[in-house]
Design a protein around this motif. Structure first.
Motif, PDB file in Angstrom:
ATOM      1  N   PHE A  38       0.825  -1.208   0.000  1.00 62.55           N
ATOM      2  CA  PHE A  38       0.000   0.000   0.000  1.00 62.55           C
ATOM      3  C   PHE A  38       0.859   1.258   0.000  1.00 62.55           C
ATOM      4  O   PHE A  38       0.594   2.200  -0.744  1.00 62.55           O
ATOM      5  CB  PHE A  38      -0.932   0.041   1.214  1.00 62.55           C
ATOM      6  CG  PHE A  38      -2.101  -0.896   1.134  1.00 62.55           C
ATOM      7  CD1 PHE A  38      -2.818  -1.063  -0.050  1.00 62.55           C
ATOM      8  CD2 PHE A  38      -2.499  -1.612   2.245  1.00 62.55           C
ATOM      9  CE1 PHE A  38      -3.905  -1.925  -0.117  1.00 62.55           C
ATOM     10  CE2 PHE A  38      -3.582  -2.465   2.191  1.00 62.55           C
ATOM     11  CZ  PHE A  38      -4.284  -2.628   1.009  1.00 62.55           C
ATOM     12  N   ARG A  41       2.533   1.973  -3.301  1.00 57.54           N
ATOM     13  CA  ARG A  41       1.524   2.315  -4.303  1.00 57.54           C
ATOM     14  C   ARG A  41       1.096   3.779  -4.200  1.00 57.54           C
ATOM     15  O   ARG A  41       0.808   4.414  -5.200  1.00 57.54           O
ATOM     16  CB  ARG A  41       0.321   1.397  -4.104  1.00 57.54           C
ATOM     17  CG  ARG A  41      -0.790   1.540  -5.087  1.00 57.54           C
ATOM     18  CD  ARG A  41      -1.844   0.478  -4.894  1.00 57.54           C
ATOM     19  NE  ARG A  41      -2.596   0.742  -3.659  1.00 57.54           N
ATOM     20  CZ  ARG A  41      -3.408  -0.124  -3.084  1.00 57.54           C
ATOM     21  NH1 ARG A  41      -3.565  -1.330  -3.589  1.00 57.54           N
ATOM     22  NH2 ARG A  41      -4.050   0.185  -1.989  1.00 57.54           N
ATOM     23  N   GLU A  42       1.090   4.304  -2.983  1.00 59.35           N
ATOM     24  CA  GLU A  42       0.600   5.664  -2.754  1.00 59.35           C
ATOM     25  C   GLU A  42       1.686   6.727  -2.850  1.00 59.35           C
ATOM     26  O   GLU A  42       1.404   7.901  -2.681  1.00 59.35           O
ATOM     27  CB  GLU A  42      -0.086   5.745  -1.380  1.00 59.35           C
ATOM     28  CG  GLU A  42      -1.344   4.928  -1.286  1.00 59.35           C
ATOM     29  CD  GLU A  42      -2.409   5.343  -2.284  1.00 59.35           C
ATOM     30  OE1 GLU A  42      -2.620   6.553  -2.489  1.00 59.35           O
ATOM     31  OE2 GLU A  42      -3.019   4.441  -2.889  1.00 59.35           O
ATOM     32  N   THR A  49      -2.617   4.831   5.218  1.00 60.41           N
ATOM     33  CA  THR A  49      -3.790   5.524   5.750  1.00 60.41           C
ATOM     34  C   THR A  49      -4.620   4.545   6.574  1.00 60.41           C
ATOM     35  O   THR A  49      -4.436   3.326   6.491  1.00 60.41           O
ATOM     36  CB  THR A  49      -4.665   6.082   4.617  1.00 60.41           C
ATOM     37  OG1 THR A  49      -5.179   4.970   3.868  1.00 60.41           O
ATOM     38  CG2 THR A  49      -3.870   7.023   3.713  1.00 60.41           C
ATOM     39  N   GLU A  52      -6.384   2.063   4.299  1.00 64.35           N
ATOM     40  CA  GLU A  52      -5.470   1.009   3.840  1.00 64.35           C
ATOM     41  C   GLU A  52      -5.187   0.023   4.971  1.00 64.35           C
ATOM     42  O   GLU A  52      -5.127  -1.193   4.755  1.00 64.35           O
ATOM     43  CB  GLU A  52      -4.162   1.624   3.345  1.00 64.35           C
ATOM     44  CG  GLU A  52      -4.313   2.431   2.080  1.00 64.35           C
ATOM     45  CD  GLU A  52      -3.098   3.287   1.758  1.00 64.35           C
ATOM     46  OE1 GLU A  52      -2.920   3.606   0.573  1.00 64.35           O
ATOM     47  OE2 GLU A  52      -2.327   3.636   2.687  1.00 64.35           O
ATOM     48  N   GLN A  84      -2.834   8.720   9.254  1.00 64.96           N
ATOM     49  CA  GLN A  84      -1.714   8.038   8.612  1.00 64.96           C
ATOM     50  C   GLN A  84      -0.711   7.642   9.685  1.00 64.96           C
ATOM     51  O   GLN A  84      -0.539   8.352  10.671  1.00 64.96           O
ATOM     52  CB  GLN A  84      -1.014   8.949   7.602  1.00 64.96           C
ATOM     53  CG  GLN A  84      -1.839   9.278   6.395  1.00 64.96           C
ATOM     54  CD  GLN A  84      -1.030  10.026   5.349  1.00 64.96           C
ATOM     55  OE1 GLN A  84       0.196  10.022   5.363  1.00 64.96           O
ATOM     56  NE2 GLN A  84      -1.720  10.664   4.432  1.00 64.96           N
TER      57      GLN A  84
END
Length: 198
Positions: A38, A41-42, A49, A52, A84
């Motif tokens: 994740f 990917r971000e 987050t 996620e 986050q």
């Protein structure tokens, strides 16, 4: 000495919580992989987050009761309130909740932090690991080390080493398991409780 560490750890609230949760090493490793996926990917390779986080818990199959505990810990590790967290800090911090004795949890924390597989840990990484585990202990009301004690412990362990020196796994385990400040923490004799200063 090892026997004293195990007996002391059984008196700690976090040890009691580990007995209540059904959280296993394989689940934490699977979460680490999901979190890493994740995060990459971000665009920020270190944070995930809350959405996620919840998606990862569901995909790994973490039980509902464990999810509730982990969600509360997510909130604790969310230092800025922006939903986050640094996933490495979270994963290492949650390490005390898995089943096993204190030495196996410290061992596992080393494995989790050694993502690149070098088999070594630097001074800043050791501070990060112990601070994360300390934060989780604090959340459950266990006696903890102050920030100064964590810094002093790590400085003492690395005393006499060259700048940038990294400890091998065996050096790490020996140093941490035999250091009086950490033994005091592990046996439930830390100096500060959750909500206290420093």
């Amino acid at each position: 000495m090892g026997n004293d560490i195990g007996k002391g750890a059984n008196r700690m609230a976090i040890a009691a919580m580990a007995n209540v949760t059904q959280f296993e090493k394989r689940e934490l490793l699977a979460l680490q992989r999901k979190f890493s996926d994740f995060a990459s990917r971000e665009g920020n390779p270190h944070t995930i987050t809350r959405s996620e986080f919840r998606e990862a818990l569901e995909s790994v199959g973490v039980t509902e009761s464990d999810t509730e505990i982990l969600d509360r810990l997510f909130t604790m590790f969310d230092k800025t309130g922006d939903d986050q967290v640094n996933f490495r800090e979270f994963v290492v911090g949650v390490c005390p909740l898995i089943t096993g004795d204190v030495i196996s949890k410290l061992n596992f924390s080393f494995e989790l932090y050694d993502i690149d597989g070098t088999g070594k840990i630097k001074q800043v990484e050791m501070t990060f690991i112990l601070s994360s585990m300390n934060a989780t202990a604090s959340y459950f009301g266990d006696p903890v080390m102050t920030t100064d004690e964590v810094d002093a412990l790590v400085s003492d362990i690395f005393k006499g080493k060259e700048e940038g020196h990294a400890l091998t796994y065996s050096e790490y385990m020996t140093a941490v398991a035999e250091h009086p400040v950490l033994v005091s923490f592990i046996t439930g004799a830390g100096s500060v409780r959750y909500g206290s200063s420093k």
